[in-house]
Motif scaffolding. Sequence first.
Motif, PDB file in Angstrom:
ATOM      1  N   THR A 163       0.658  -1.245  -0.024  1.00 12.14           N
ATOM      2  CA  THR A 163      -0.010  -0.039  -0.059  1.00 12.14           C
ATOM      3  C   THR A 163       0.874   1.313   0.116  1.00 12.14           C
ATOM      4  OG1 THR A 163      -1.675  -1.216   1.145  1.00 12.14           O
ATOM      5  CG2 THR A 163      -1.809   1.044   1.085  1.00 12.14           C
ATOM      6  N   TYR A 166       2.404   1.824  -3.555  1.00 11.78           N
ATOM      7  CA  TYR A 166       1.304   2.080  -4.387  1.00 11.78           C
ATOM      8  C   TYR A 166       0.885   3.334  -4.253  1.00 11.78           C
ATOM      9  CZ  TYR A 166      -3.328   2.265  -6.679  1.00 11.78           C
ATOM     10  OH  TYR A 166      -4.209   2.555  -7.532  1.00 11.78           O
ATOM     11  N   SER A 251      -8.052  -4.976   6.008  1.00  8.18           N
ATOM     12  CA  SER A 251      -7.646  -4.878   4.635  1.00  8.18           C
ATOM     13  C   SER A 251      -7.975  -6.452   4.042  1.00  8.18           C
ATOM     14  CB  SER A 251      -6.170  -4.841   4.542  1.00  8.18           C
ATOM     15  OG  SER A 251      -5.535  -5.790   5.357  1.00  8.18           O
ATOM     16  N   VAL A 256      -5.126  -3.439  -3.229  1.00  4.58           N
ATOM     17  CA  VAL A 256      -4.328  -2.471  -2.955  1.00  4.58           C
ATOM     18  C   VAL A 256      -4.973  -0.871  -3.349  1.00  4.58           C
ATOM     19  CG1 VAL A 256      -1.948  -1.134  -3.138  1.00  4.58           C
ATOM     20  CG2 VAL A 256      -2.085  -3.507  -2.776  1.00  4.58           C
ATOM     21  N   GLU A 257      -5.480  -1.149  -4.385  1.00  6.10           N
ATOM     22  CA  GLU A 257      -6.090   0.089  -4.805  1.00  6.10           C
ATOM     23  C   GLU A 257      -7.234   0.784  -3.814  1.00  6.10           C
ATOM     24  OE1 GLU A 257      -4.662  -2.181  -8.492  1.00  6.10           O
ATOM     25  OE2 GLU A 257      -5.722  -2.740  -6.837  1.00  6.10           O
ATOM     26  N   ILE A 259      -7.656  -0.175  -0.710  1.00  7.70           N
ATOM     27  CA  ILE A 259      -7.086   0.383   0.486  1.00  7.70           C
ATOM     28  C   ILE A 259      -6.684   1.885   0.526  1.00  7.70           C
ATOM     29  CG2 ILE A 259      -5.264  -0.066   2.182  1.00  7.70           C
ATOM     30  CD1 ILE A 259      -5.597  -2.953   1.428  1.00  7.70           C
ATOM     31  N   ALA A 260      -5.986   2.085  -0.590  1.00  9.47           N
ATOM     32  CA  ALA A 260      -5.214   3.485  -0.859  1.00  9.47           C
ATOM     33  C   ALA A 260      -6.380   4.413  -0.986  1.00  9.47           C
ATOM     34  CB  ALA A 260      -4.487   3.428  -2.324  1.00  9.47           C
TER      35      ALA A 260
END
Length: 272
Positions: A163, A166, A251, A256-257, A259-260
């Motif tokens: 994360t 990213y 999570s 990842v997208e 979470i970000a």
Amino acid sequence: MSESAELHVPVFFVSDSTGITAETLGNALLIRFPGIQFDRRVFPFVETPEIAQEVLHEASTASSAPLILMTVKSPEVAAVFVSDKCAVVDLLGGHLGELERILGVKSSEDAANSHGVGDLERYHSRMRAVEYALEHDDAQSVRMLDLADLIIIAPSRCGKTPTALYLALRHGLRVANYPLTEDDYPALDVPKALAPFTARCFGLTSTAQRLSQVRQERRPGSPYASLQQCRRELRWAENLYRRHRIPSLNSEAKSVEEIAAVMLHTMGLRHS
């Protein structure tokens, strides 16, 4: 195409750039079809008809006709994929036409425009952010934490590192990440190095089952990977977040997208 648990569909993400946009937009669509097993491949930098022909040849050798999700600006390159060998979804075409209509301006077909000198400072900013994230990965360094846009804290293997990287690469943010370890458990205090920066902290959690599974891949059969240990660490982390009013997110089932995106919105961080 009917949904079936046995159905496998090859998917080619084709781009004349890095492929990140094709993957991001494409996966946002594919996630809507949970009953289908998608076999994904990425083909970046498809910048000429010749390279496009090579990708099309790859498509002809797939186990079944692939679905091509494409972000290609050049009409000449895009035209290569008009074939009965595969189904093509142009992820940019319809949107570009709509934007041209709204803005009253014709879009440029010169792909080089998006990689020119004007992007140089943005590129260097992102590379500096990546260097920062690598230096501050897993508490390897605590210097210059005052420069951090965000500090991700969590028990080990909850998704801190991917994360952070990213956010650095995609958004140019300086992100440190810090593991919560057993040394921190006796008191529900933020680790000493982070105490002055609690307002910049965001916590991650998971489920004990998922965390144990991930840790088993790293250290099979170890106390570190046991369900009991994972439950204890997650319970402590959640209590820590509550006590210090640190925003957090589970999570386990998030990309990842995703979470970000939650972090950016919750923390009020800018998108570069």
